[in-house]
Design a protein around this motif. Structure first.
Motif, PDB file in Angstrom:
ATOM      1  N   LYS A 631    -110.103   8.013 -31.956  1.00 19.11           N
ATOM      2  CA  LYS A 631    -110.560   6.684 -32.353  1.00 19.11           C
ATOM      3  C   LYS A 631    -109.638   5.570 -31.858  1.00 19.11           C
ATOM      4  O   LYS A 631    -109.982   4.384 -31.958  1.00 19.11           O
ATOM      5  N   MET A 632    -108.459   5.929 -31.335  1.00 14.62           N
ATOM      6  CA  MET A 632    -107.553   4.917 -30.796  1.00 14.62           C
ATOM      7  C   MET A 632    -107.920   4.523 -29.366  1.00 14.62           C
ATOM      8  O   MET A 632    -107.419   3.507 -28.848  1.00 14.62           O
ATOM      9  N   ILE A 633    -108.758   5.305 -28.689  1.00 16.35           N
ATOM     10  CA  ILE A 633    -109.071   5.060 -27.278  1.00 16.35           C
ATOM     11  C   ILE A 633    -109.655   3.663 -27.031  1.00 16.35           C
ATOM     12  O   ILE A 633    -109.252   2.994 -26.072  1.00 16.35           O
ATOM     13  N   PRO A 634    -110.599   3.163 -27.852  1.00 10.83           N
ATOM     14  CA  PRO A 634    -111.110   1.794 -27.597  1.00 10.83           C
ATOM     15  C   PRO A 634    -110.009   0.747 -27.588  1.00 10.83           C
ATOM     16  O   PRO A 634    -110.049  -0.194 -26.776  1.00 10.83           O
ATOM     17  N   LEU A 635    -109.031   0.869 -28.480  1.00  6.00           N
ATOM     18  CA  LEU A 635    -107.917  -0.084 -28.513  1.00  6.00           C
ATOM     19  C   LEU A 635    -107.143  -0.045 -27.198  1.00  6.00           C
ATOM     20  O   LEU A 635    -106.857  -1.094 -26.591  1.00  6.00           O
ATOM     21  N   PHE A 636    -106.821   1.155 -26.740  1.00 10.67           N
ATOM     22  CA  PHE A 636    -106.009   1.284 -25.532  1.00 10.67           C
ATOM     23  C   PHE A 636    -106.789   0.836 -24.292  1.00 10.67           C
ATOM     24  O   PHE A 636    -106.208   0.233 -23.374  1.00 10.67           O
ATOM     25  N   ASN A 637    -108.079   1.110 -24.257  1.00  9.70           N
ATOM     26  CA  ASN A 637    -108.895   0.623 -23.129  1.00  9.70           C
ATOM     27  C   ASN A 637    -108.902  -0.896 -23.085  1.00  9.70           C
ATOM     28  O   ASN A 637    -108.832  -1.509 -22.008  1.00  9.70           O
ATOM     29  N   ARG A 638    -108.972  -1.514 -24.262  1.00 10.18           N
ATOM     30  CA  ARG A 638    -108.962  -2.977 -24.318  1.00 10.18           C
ATOM     31  C   ARG A 638    -107.624  -3.525 -23.819  1.00 10.18           C
ATOM     32  O   ARG A 638    -107.589  -4.518 -23.069  1.00 10.18           O
ATOM     33  N   ILE A 639    -106.530  -2.907 -24.205  1.00  9.88           N
ATOM     34  CA  ILE A 639    -105.203  -3.356 -23.771  1.00  9.88           C
ATOM     35  C   ILE A 639    -105.077  -3.241 -22.250  1.00  9.88           C
ATOM     36  O   ILE A 639    -104.563  -4.150 -21.581  1.00  9.88           O
ATOM     37  N   ILE A 640    -105.552  -2.115 -21.688  1.00  7.83           N
ATOM     38  CA  ILE A 640    -105.471  -1.916 -20.236  1.00  7.83           C
ATOM     39  C   ILE A 640    -106.279  -2.984 -19.504  1.00  7.83           C
ATOM     40  O   ILE A 640    -105.820  -3.569 -18.519  1.00  7.83           O
ATOM     41  N   ASN A 641    -107.476  -3.247 -19.978  1.00 13.87           N
ATOM     42  CA  ASN A 641    -108.361  -4.211 -19.302  1.00 13.87           C
ATOM     43  C   ASN A 641    -107.848  -5.641 -19.396  1.00 13.87           C
ATOM     44  O   ASN A 641    -108.202  -6.488 -18.560  1.00 13.87           O
ATOM     45  N   GLU A 642    -107.015  -5.930 -20.399  1.00 15.05           N
ATOM     46  CA  GLU A 642    -106.492  -7.292 -20.567  1.00 15.05           C
ATOM     47  C   GLU A 642    -105.279  -7.573 -19.688  1.00 15.05           C
ATOM     48  O   GLU A 642    -104.859  -8.726 -19.559  1.00 15.05           O
ATOM     49  N   MET A 643    -104.700  -6.547 -19.058  1.00 14.74           N
ATOM     50  CA  MET A 643    -103.525  -6.753 -18.212  1.00 14.74           C
ATOM     51  C   MET A 643    -103.966  -7.108 -16.795  1.00 14.74           C
ATOM     52  O   MET A 643    -104.715  -6.352 -16.169  1.00 14.74           O
ATOM     53  N   PRO A 644    -103.529  -8.239 -16.260  1.00 11.57           N
ATOM     54  CA  PRO A 644    -103.960  -8.685 -14.929  1.00 11.57           C
ATOM     55  C   PRO A 644    -103.568  -7.675 -13.839  1.00 11.57           C
ATOM     56  O   PRO A 644    -102.437  -7.183 -13.806  1.00 11.57           O
ATOM     57  N   GLY A 645    -104.524  -7.396 -12.947  1.00 11.19           N
ATOM     58  CA  GLY A 645    -104.256  -6.516 -11.818  1.00 11.19           C
ATOM     59  C   GLY A 645    -104.071  -5.057 -12.180  1.00 11.19           C
ATOM     60  O   GLY A 645    -103.681  -4.254 -11.327  1.00 11.19           O
ATOM     61  N   MET A 646    -104.364  -4.713 -13.423  1.00  7.16           N
ATOM     62  CA  MET A 646    -104.127  -3.351 -13.892  1.00  7.16           C
ATOM     63  C   MET A 646    -105.450  -2.684 -14.233  1.00  7.16           C
ATOM     64  O   MET A 646    -106.355  -3.308 -14.779  1.00  7.16           O
ATOM     65  N   TYR A 647    -105.584  -1.435 -13.866  1.00  5.89           N
ATOM     66  CA  TYR A 647    -106.688  -0.630 -14.366  1.00  5.89           C
ATOM     67  C   TYR A 647    -106.179   0.792 -14.589  1.00  5.89           C
ATOM     68  O   TYR A 647    -105.128   1.185 -14.070  1.00  5.89           O
ATOM     69  N   GLY A 648    -106.922   1.537 -15.384  1.00  4.50           N
ATOM     70  CA  GLY A 648    -106.457   2.876 -15.717  1.00  4.50           C
ATOM     71  C   GLY A 648    -107.461   3.614 -16.576  1.00  4.50           C
ATOM     72  O   GLY A 648    -108.590   3.157 -16.773  1.00  4.50           O
ATOM     73  N   VAL A 649    -107.032   4.760 -17.100  1.00  2.00           N
ATOM     74  CA  VAL A 649    -107.906   5.605 -17.909  1.00  2.00           C
ATOM     75  C   VAL A 649    -107.182   5.969 -19.203  1.00  2.00           C
ATOM     76  O   VAL A 649    -105.954   6.058 -19.249  1.00  2.00           O
ATOM     77  N   SER A 650    -107.973   6.161 -20.259  1.00  3.92           N
ATOM     78  CA  SER A 650    -107.444   6.544 -21.566  1.00  3.92           C
ATOM     79  C   SER A 650    -108.108   7.854 -21.964  1.00  3.92           C
ATOM     80  O   SER A 650    -109.327   7.911 -22.124  1.00  3.92           O
TER      81      SER A 650
END
Length: 904
Positions: A631-650
C-alpha cells in the motif's frame, strides 16, 4: 501377500515401525535448514576489475573485451553478461546447474590468467562466487552516535578490516558486503609552488616515492654456524616515512618529499550518498551459503551485533542496527502453512467421522495422516532439501490424498466383516482384494511427480520440494494402508462386536445423492447412442471450456514481503551533492508518514534507506504493518514523478527474487554494435510498450540518455615533448590533481594495506578549468600552465555499457500491471510491438530477445510440458500392464479431461 499376514499377526512390530518413522521424522525436521524459499539459483561467478579514473568506454575496450574473449569458451557456461562503469568492470558468468561452483571458479581463474596486457593502473580482477547465493538475507546500517562528530563515511576501512570478519565467521554466512563510506588512504599532497621552485613535477614525486616504497629480498647467506636472511628494507612503516624520500640531490642541495609536499592520512573522495532514516550511513549486507538455515544465521548475527555494539563499536562511537531481515516473513509464512496443514488434517478427520460413522474406523484411518506427513521429512532430509513455504505447500497439498488409500482398504475390510468373516479373514481378504487398485492409484500419482525430482533446470529445483513431499507422502500412505491399517483394524475388531453403524440419517442423506447420480448414469447407459452422445458431449464441453478459460501463465508468485524497492533512473553524471539532495528530498516527502498511520491511506513507514551511486540509485522502505507494504507504492510513485528529470519503478520484493532486476518482469534486450542505434531503438520500444500497457513500470538498463558529461584533456604532443613530458606524465598530473593517483600500498606492521596516493592541494581544483589553469613545473625548470600542454574539450558519454554474450545491449525491464499475466505481457510485446517494428525496418541491424523471468517462464513451460507428456505415457503404460488391456486406460484419461472445466 505374506507381508499383510505378517502385519496382522505382529501388531506390536507394526506399531514399533510406525513410532520409528515418526521418531526419525521428528529428528529430521530439526536437521532441515529453514528458509523462505528453496535454493533455486543457477551457479554464478562475478569477475570484478577496477581501473581508477577510467570511463566506461575505456573499461569496455581495455578490460571487458579482453576478459570476455578468454572466458567465452568456458565449459558449462550458460550465459555471459557484463557491465562497464566508471572505473569498474563486472562480468557475470552463469553456469549449468550440474557444474560445481568450485570447479567453475578454477576454470575462470585459469582463463583470466591468460589476460596479461591490463592497463598500468588497473587492479587485479577479483573472482567472487557469492552471487550464486542470491541477494542478502540481512541488511544492517552503521551510524554514528549523537556525541560523535566524526562522519560515518570515514569508518569504511575500519568496518572492512575489523568488523566484517566477525560476521564472515558465522556458520552459514556466504558473503558480507560493505556499501558506502570512503576508504582510508595515505596522501602525499603536493604543493605546486614548491614543486616549481625546485624544478620538479608531480610525476617526479610519484615515481620517486613508488620506487622507494619497496623491500627487495636478496636470499639466504650462510656465515659460519648461522644463516642470515639478506634483504633491502625501505617499505614505509609510518605515515611520515615518505617525507624523507630524496627527489633530487647534487651532493650539496637535497630536495626531499617534505620540501614539496606533505603526507597525511586521509580518505578517498566521496562519490556516493547513502542514508538510513535521513542520516548518513554505511550499509552491510549478508548473504547465505547454499542449504544454510536463515533463522539460525539471523539469530547469530543479532547476537554478534549486540556484542559488538556493547564493546568495540561503543568505544568507536558508532552503532550497528539490523534494518531488514527475512525472519518475520519466514515465520509468518511457515506458521501459515503449518496452520493450513493442521486445519486440513482436522477437516479430513471430521469428514471421516461423518461418513465412516465409527470412532475406531476414524482413528484407524487418521493414523495415515501424521505418519505419512512426518515421515516425509526423513526423505526431504536425505535429499538435502530445506523447510520452506514450497516444501510445506507440498505436504499441505498431499494431506487430502493421504487418507484415500486408508479409506479404500478400511471400507473393504469392513465390507468383508459384514459378510460374517472373522476379524483375521476380514482384514486379510479385504486388504488383498484391493491392494492392486491402491497400488495403481499410488503409482500413477507418484509417476506424475517423480520426473520433476530429476529436472535440472532452475524451475525443476523450485518444484522439486513439492515433488519430493507429495511423492514420499503418498508412498508412505500406501505402506500404511496395506500394512498398518489391517493390523490396527484387526485389533479393534477383536475387542468390538460386528455392530450396525449408527447415524442412518447421514446414510439416507448420502443415498439421496447416490440415487441422483445413478439415475443419470443409467440414462447415459441405456443404449449405444446415449453412451456415444454422453462421451462426445462431455468431451466437447471440456475442450471448449479449456480453450476459453485456460489462464495465461505467470512465472512465480510474488508473495507479500515487507520491503518496497524504488529504483530510480536519474539524469547521467549527477554530483555527490545532487545525489545527497535527492535523498534529502525523499526523506522530506516521506517524513509525515513516519509519524501518522494510514495518512492518505498509506500505512506507517518503519524504516527507509537511500542509495545514490553511479551504478544504481534507489530507495527502499518497510512498513510497521508486516502485510501491508504494498500500500506504500502509490506514495513512492508520486514522489518519483514529482522529481524533475527523474523516472523509475516502485516494486515489492518477491519471495523468489535474487536480484533487483528479477521479480515479475519481462526483460526486453536490444543488441547490436552501434550504441547510438541501440539506444534509439530502445527509446522507441519504451514509448511503444508504455502505450500498449499504460500502467506498466519500465526501467531501462542502462539509461537511455547518452549525456554523461565528459571533459577530455587532449595532449598537445609537440608542447609536451618540448617541455620534457610524455602522455603518461600528463595523465599522472591530471589524475593527481583530480582525486589522487595511486602509486602503491601503505601497510604498517600488523595492519591491513591501504592505498598510497599522490594528490593536489585540497579544495584548489573544483572544475576542469581549475585543473587547466594549474601551474606545472617542467623538467627544464620552467613554469607553464597545463593549458599550454593540452586542450580541454567537452563532450558527452555514457553512464555504463552492458554486454549480453559479448554484444552491446540496452535492456528494458517491464513490470506489467498485476491484472496482466506475464505470458500476456510477453505476447503483447512480441506480437504487437517488436514484430511490427521489425516489419517497418525500425530494428534493422539489431537483435531483440526476451530474457530474465520471461525467458525462465518459456523454459519452465517447455520443461513442464515435456514432463507432463512423459508422465501421461508412463501412467498409460503402467495402467495397461496392470489391467492387461490397452483400451481401459484411455477411459481414465478421458475422465481426467472431463474434470478440467471444474479445475478451471
Amino acid at each position: 501377500m505374506n507381508i499383510i499376514k505378517f502385519a496382522i499377526n505382529r501388531p506390536v512390530t507394526v506399531i514399533v515401525g510406525i513410532l520409528l518413522i515418526v521418531l526419525f521424522g521428528l529428528l529430521s525436521i530439526g536437521k532441515l535448514p529453514v528458509q523462505l524459499s528453496p535454493d533455486i539459483q543457477l551457479p554464478k561467478i562475478t569477475v570484478t576489475t577496477t581501473w581508477p579514473g577510467a570511463s566506461p568506454n575505456e573499461v569496455e575496450v581495455e578490460i571487458v573485451d579482453k576478459q570476455e574473449e578468454k572466458l567465452k569458451d568456458l565449459r558449462g557456461l550458460q550465459l555471459m553478461e557484463s557491465s562497464s562503469y566508471n572505473s569498474r568492470a563486472e562480468i557475470t558468468l552463469t553456469f549449468d546447474l550440474d557444474v560445481p561452483i568450485d570447479t567453475a571458479m578454477v576454470r575462470v581463474s585459469n582463463k583470466l590468467n591468460e589476460v596479461s596486457d591490463y592497463p598500468d593502473n588497473a587492479n587485479e580482477p577479483i573472482i567472487d562466487a557469492s552471487g550464486a547465493q542470491g541477494s542478502p538475507i540481512i541488511w544492517m546500517a552503521v551510524q554514528t552516535m549523537s556525541d560523535n562528530e566524526r562522519h560515518v563515511d570515514t569508518y569504511k576501512t575500519f568496518f572492512d578490516d575489523e568488523i566484517k570478519p566477525y560476521f564472515s565467521r558465522i556458520e552459514g554466512v556466504g558473503n558480507v558486503m560493505v556499501f558506502g563510506g570512503t576508504a582510508s588512504r595515505l596522501e602525499i599532497v603536493t604543493d605546486s609552488d614548491q614543486l616549481a621552485r625546485n624544478s620538479l613535477s608531480i610525476p617526479d614525486v610519484a615515481n620517486s616515492v613508488a620506487v622507494a616504497n619497496n623491500d627487495v629480498p636478496a636470499g639466504i647467506m650462510g656465515v659460519g654456524k648461522n644463516s642470515y636472511r639478506i634483504r633491502t628494507k625501505s617499505k614505509f612503516e609510518n605515515p611520515d616515512a615518505p617525507n624523507s624520500v630524496v627527489l633530487t640531490s647534487d651532493g650539496v642541495n637535497t630536495v626531499r618529499v617534505s620540501d614539496v609536499a606533505k603526507t597525511q592520512l586521509g580518505y578517498e573522495p566521496q562519490l556516493n550518498s547513502i542514508m538510513h532514516n535521513a542520516k548518513p550511513a554505511i550499509v552491510m549486507g549478508i548473504t547465505k551459503q547454499k542449504g544454510s538455515n536463515v533463522l539460525e544465521i539471523t539469530k547469530k548475527v543479532r547476537q554478534e551485533v549486540k556484542r559488538l555494539n556493547e564493546t568495540i563499536l561503543h568505544d568507536k562511537g558508532v552503532n550497528l542496527k539490523v534494518v531488514h531481515e527475512q525472519t518475520p516473513y519466514i515465520n509468518t509464512a511457515i506458521n501459515t502453512m503449518k496452520l493450513n496443514i493442521l486445519i486440513g488434517g482436522i477437516l479430513a478427520i471430521i469428514v471421516l467421522i461423518l461418513f465412516l460413522r465409527s470412532f475406531s474406523s476414524t482413528v484407524t484411518t487418521a493414523i495415515a495422516l501424521p505418519v505419512s506427513a512426518i515421515g516425509t521429512f526423513i526423505f526431504m532430509n536425505a535429499f538435502g532439501r530445506s523447510l520452506n513455504v514450497i516444501s510445506l505447500a507440498g505436504i499441505s497439498f498431499a494431506v487430502g490424498m493421504l487418507v484415500d488409500n486408508a479409506i479404500v482398504v478400511l471400507e473393504n475390510i469392513d465390507r468383508h466383516r459384514k459378510m460374517g468373516k472373522n476379524p483375521f479373514n476380514a482384514c486379510y481378504d479385504g486388504t488383498v482384494e484391493v491392494w492392486s487398485a491402491v497400488f495403481t492409484s499410488t503409482t500413477t500419482t507418484v509417476v506424475v511427480f517423480l520426473p520433476i525430482i530429476f529436472m535440472q533446470q532452475e524451475v525443476g529445483q523450485l518444484f522439486k520440494d513439492i515433488a519430493i513431499a507429495i511423492t514420499f507422502a503418498i508412498i508412505l500412505s500406501y505402506l500404511v494402508s496395506v500394512i498398518a491399517i489391517p493390523s490396527i483394524a484387526h485389533q479393534f475388531f477383536k475387542v468390538s462386536k460386528n455392530k450396525k453403524r449408527k447415524g442412518e440419517a447421514i446414510g439416507k442423506f448420502g443415498m439421496f445423492f447416490v440415487n441422483i447420480i445413478m439415475f443419470f448414469s443409467k440414462q447415459s447407459l441405456r443404449n449405444y447412442f446415449t453412451r456415444f452422445a454422453t462421451v462426445i458431449s462431455l468431451t466437447l464441453v471440456a475442450i471448449i471450456t479449456v480453450y476459453f478459460l485456460m489462464p495465461k501463465a505467470d512465472y512465480l508468485p510474488q508473495g507479500n514481503q515487507n520491503l518496497i524497492l524504488n529504483i530510480l533512473v536519474p539524469p547521467p553524471g549527477m554530483s555527490y551533492e545532487k545525489k545527497k539532495e535527492i535523498g534529502n528530498t525523499i526523506y522530506e516527502k516521506t517524513a509525515p508518514y513516519f509519524k501518522q498511520d494510514y495518512k492518505d491511506g498509506i500505512p506507517k513507514i518503519d524504516e527507509i534507506f537511500y542509495i545514490g551511486a553511479d551504478r544504481i540509485t534507489l530507495f527502499g522502505a518497510t512498513s510497521v504493518h508486516e502485510t501491508e507494504a504494498k500500500k506504500m507504492i502509490p506514495l513512492f510513485n508520486r514522489i518519483i514523478n514529482e522529481m524533475p528529470g527523474m523516472y523509475g519503478v516502485s516494486l515489492q520484493v518477491g519471495i523468489f527474487q535474487n536480484d533487483i532486476s528479477e521479480g515479475r518482469t519481462v526483460k526486453v534486450d536490444v543488441m547490436g554494435k552501434d550504441l547510438q542505434q541501440i539506444t534509439g531503438a530502445a527509446r522507441k520500444l519504451y514509448g511503444a510498450i508504455s502505450k500498449a500497457m499504460p500502467n506498466a513500470q519500465i526501467r531501462p538498463v542502462p539509461s537511455l540518455e547518452i549525456s554523461y558529461p565528459e571533459a577530455n584533456i587532449v595532449p598537445q604532443q609537440k608542447q609536451l615533448a618540448a617541455n620534457g613530458f610524455n602522455e603518461r606524465d600528463l595523465g599522472i598530473i591530471v589524475d593527481s590533481l583530480m582525486d589522487g593517483h595511486k602509486i602503491g600500498d601503505y601497510k604498517p606492521g600488523g595492519e591491513e594495506a591501504i592505498d598510497m596516493d599522490v594528490t593536489g592541494e585540497d579544495g584548489k581544483y573544483n572544475s576542469p578549468e581549475d585543473i587547466m589553469d594549474s601551474t606545472v613545473s617542467t623538467r627544464n625548470g620552467d613554469l607553464v600552465k597545463l593549458s599550454d600542454l593540452a586542450d580541454l574539450q567537452y563532450t558527452k558519454g555514457v553512464t555504463q555499457i552492458n554486454h549480453l554474450e559479448r554484444s552491446r545491449v540496452v535492456s528494458l525491464e517491464v513490470t506489467p500491471p498485476e491484472d496482466i499475466p506475464l505470458q500476456t505481457a510477453m505476447d503483447t510485446i512480441v506480437q504487437q510491438i517488436i514484430q511490427p517494428m521489425k516489419e517497418k525496418g525500425t530494428l534493422s541491424g539489431l537483435k531483440t530477445s526476451l530474457s530474465g523471468n520471461a525467458d525462465k517462464l518459456a523454459l519452465a513451460l517447455q520443461s513442464l510440458s515435456g514432463n507432463f507428456l512423459l508422465a501421461v505415457i508412463i501412467v498409460y503404460l503402467l495402467m495397461a500392464a496392470i489391467f492387461e488391456n490397452f483400451f481401459y486406460p484411455l477411459s481414465f484419461f478421458l475422465h481426467c479431461l472431463w474434470l478440467q472445466p471444474a479445475v478451471l
